[in-house]
Design an enzyme around this catalytic site. Structure first.
Site, mmCIF file in Angstrom:
data_model
loop_
_atom_site.group_PDB
_atom_site.id
_atom_site.type_symbol
_atom_site.label_atom_id
_atom_site.label_comp_id
_atom_site.label_asym_id
_atom_site.label_seq_id
_atom_site.Cartn_x
_atom_site.Cartn_y
_atom_site.Cartn_z
ATOM 1 N N GLY A 38 23.612 -79.344 -52.240
ATOM 2 C CA GLY A 38 23.887 -78.260 -53.193
ATOM 3 C C GLY A 38 25.301 -77.745 -53.092
ATOM 4 O O GLY A 38 25.549 -76.541 -53.166
ATOM 5 N N GLY A 39 26.259 -78.661 -52.939
ATOM 6 C CA GLY A 39 27.647 -78.255 -52.732
ATOM 7 C C GLY A 39 28.285 -77.556 -53.930
ATOM 8 O O GLY A 39 29.172 -76.717 -53.760
ATOM 9 N N GLU A 93 15.404 -84.324 -44.015
ATOM 10 C CA GLU A 93 15.613 -82.926 -44.426
ATOM 11 C C GLU A 93 14.530 -82.071 -43.806
ATOM 12 O O GLU A 93 13.350 -82.416 -43.811
ATOM 13 C CB GLU A 93 15.580 -82.785 -45.952
ATOM 14 N N ASP A 118 13.492 -87.748 -48.145
ATOM 15 C CA ASP A 118 13.311 -86.317 -48.397
ATOM 16 C C ASP A 118 11.828 -85.963 -48.303
ATOM 17 O O ASP A 118 11.081 -86.075 -49.274
ATOM 18 C CB ASP A 118 13.876 -85.962 -49.778
ATOM 19 N N ASP A 145 20.313 -91.193 -51.889
ATOM 20 C CA ASP A 145 20.095 -89.750 -51.741
ATOM 21 C C ASP A 145 18.667 -89.371 -52.170
ATOM 22 O O ASP A 145 18.149 -89.913 -53.153
ATOM 23 C CB ASP A 145 21.136 -89.041 -52.627
ATOM 24 N N HIS A 146 18.062 -88.454 -51.466
ATOM 25 C CA HIS A 146 16.718 -87.956 -51.808
ATOM 26 C C HIS A 146 15.718 -89.074 -52.092
ATOM 27 O O HIS A 146 15.066 -89.063 -53.152
ATOM 28 C CB HIS A 146 16.763 -86.986 -53.000
ATOM 29 N N HIS A 202 20.428 -76.993 -55.248
ATOM 30 C CA HIS A 202 21.048 -77.978 -56.145
ATOM 31 C C HIS A 202 21.380 -77.345 -57.497
ATOM 32 O O HIS A 202 20.689 -76.443 -57.951
ATOM 33 C CB HIS A 202 20.088 -79.146 -56.369
ATOM 34 N N GLY A 203 22.423 -77.848 -58.133
ATOM 35 C CA GLY A 203 22.792 -77.384 -59.473
ATOM 36 C C GLY A 203 23.727 -76.190 -59.414
ATOM 37 O O GLY A 203 24.153 -75.775 -58.329
HETATM 38 P P1 13P Z 1 24.859 -80.179 -56.405
HETATM 39 O O1 13P Z 1 24.432 -80.822 -57.671
HETATM 40 O O2 13P Z 1 24.530 -78.730 -56.351
HETATM 41 O O3 13P Z 1 26.309 -80.429 -56.097
HETATM 42 O O4 13P Z 1 23.997 -80.840 -55.233
HETATM 43 C C1 13P Z 1 24.247 -82.148 -54.849
HETATM 44 C C2 13P Z 1 23.269 -82.610 -53.840
HETATM 45 O O5 13P Z 1 22.926 -81.921 -52.925
HETATM 46 C C3 13P Z 1 22.762 -83.984 -53.992
HETATM 47 O O6 13P Z 1 21.828 -84.287 -53.036
#
Ligand code: 13P
Length: 280
Positions: A206-207, A133, A103, A81-82, A177-178
């Site tokens: 950013g779920g 992205e 990313d 990821d990223h 995110h967060g």
């Molecule tokens: P959250 O930490 O907001 O769930 O985001 C996760 C994310 O998008 C990881 O790439």
């Protein structure tokens, strides 16, 4: 069974649901997430972001994630990821990750396209899938940077898709995110335009903190991969705290079981919202 993310997302597209991509930091989280996916007969993606490698080194957690996916009773992809640097992206591919994200959201569009293309060429040698992205999701994955959100321009997304050949595209539609400071207002108008123009699956970062209704709406509007990180970390921490408060932890292995339980509960909740249960 270790699978390619491309196949999971293609199935999600035809089945009209989304697959959860859960960030992990240790073995307990991996075990909890796979337990939930197996119980619900759901495909799943395990992921780790490059910024998190300070705490969980890639050469240690990477093989663990791949081995866990290989031994899982459901299809599981392992995703980087990223990705920020070619060095770490290529290390993840060498370890056996079946997809990587580059990313380049902070770069000018032409530079983002050029570098994503390089990653697509690199991943192609391994048969791995690539996520790019376009636009900029707010905040950084580890909360260390206060990155401003910048919504995706749907025409840029179309150009990005045709120029890079990426397998999935992360969009910025007001997500970050967060933990959100106030309830996020997602730009479904932008998401709809992106999903009309772009043919590859879209990804929602950013779920954590997005409402069930919005998750469902996204999953029906082109989003086939939903990233969850903070909610898992919070669930693990809160479960451990609750168990201590209830005097349910007596020794290290009770602590370990509480961590697995925290990751399991959070993954289970999200898999049921995303509708990927019984799709393995
Ligand atoms: P959250 O930490 O907001 O769930 O985001 C996760 C994310 O998008 C990881 O790439």
């Amino acid at each position: 069974m270790l699978v390619n993310m491309r196949n999971l997302l293609t199935d999600a597209k035809s089945g009209n649901y989304a697959v959860g991509s859960f960030s992990v930091a240790n073995m307990e989280m991996v075990l909890g997430i796979l337990k939930a996916a197996e119980e619900l007969n759901s495909p799943v993606i395990l992921q780790i972001a490059e910024v998190r490698l300070r705490q969980s080194p890639l050469e240690i957690i990477g093989p663990l994630m791949v081995a866990a996916a290989e031994n899982a009773g459901i299809p599981a992809a392992v995703h980087f990821d990223h990705g920020k640097t070619m060095k770490k992206i290529s290390q993840a591919l060498d370890i056996g990750f079946t997809s990587v994200m580059f990313d380049g959201s902070h770069l000018p569009l032409d530079e983002n396209i050029a570098q994503t293309k390089e990653v697509v060429a690199m991943a192609c040698e391994y048969g791995a899938a690539v996520e790019g992205e376009i636009g900029c999701v707010g905040g950084s994955e580890d909360g260390s940077e206060n990155i401003a959100a910048n919504c995706t321009n749907p025409d840029d997304a179309l150009l990005f898709e045709s120029e890079t050949g990426a397998d999935a595209i992360a969009v910025a539609i007001g997500n970050a995110h967060g933990n959100y400071k106030s309830a996020p207002k997602l730009r479904f108008d932008i998401l709809e335009q992106c999903s009309k123009l772009v043919s590859v699956p879209l990804v929602l970062h950013g779920g954590t903190g997005i409402s069930d209704e919005d998750f469902i709406k996204c999953s029906k509007t082109g989003v086939k991969k939903i990233n969850i990180a903070t909610a898992t970390f919070d669930s693990v921490e809160n479960t451990v705290r609750r168990c201590y408060n209830e005097n349910a932890i007596n020794g290290y292995y009770d602590l370990q079981a509480a961590e697995v339980e925290g990751a399991y509960r959070n993954a289970k909740r999200h898999i049921l919202i995303f509708g990927s249960d019984n799709k393995a």
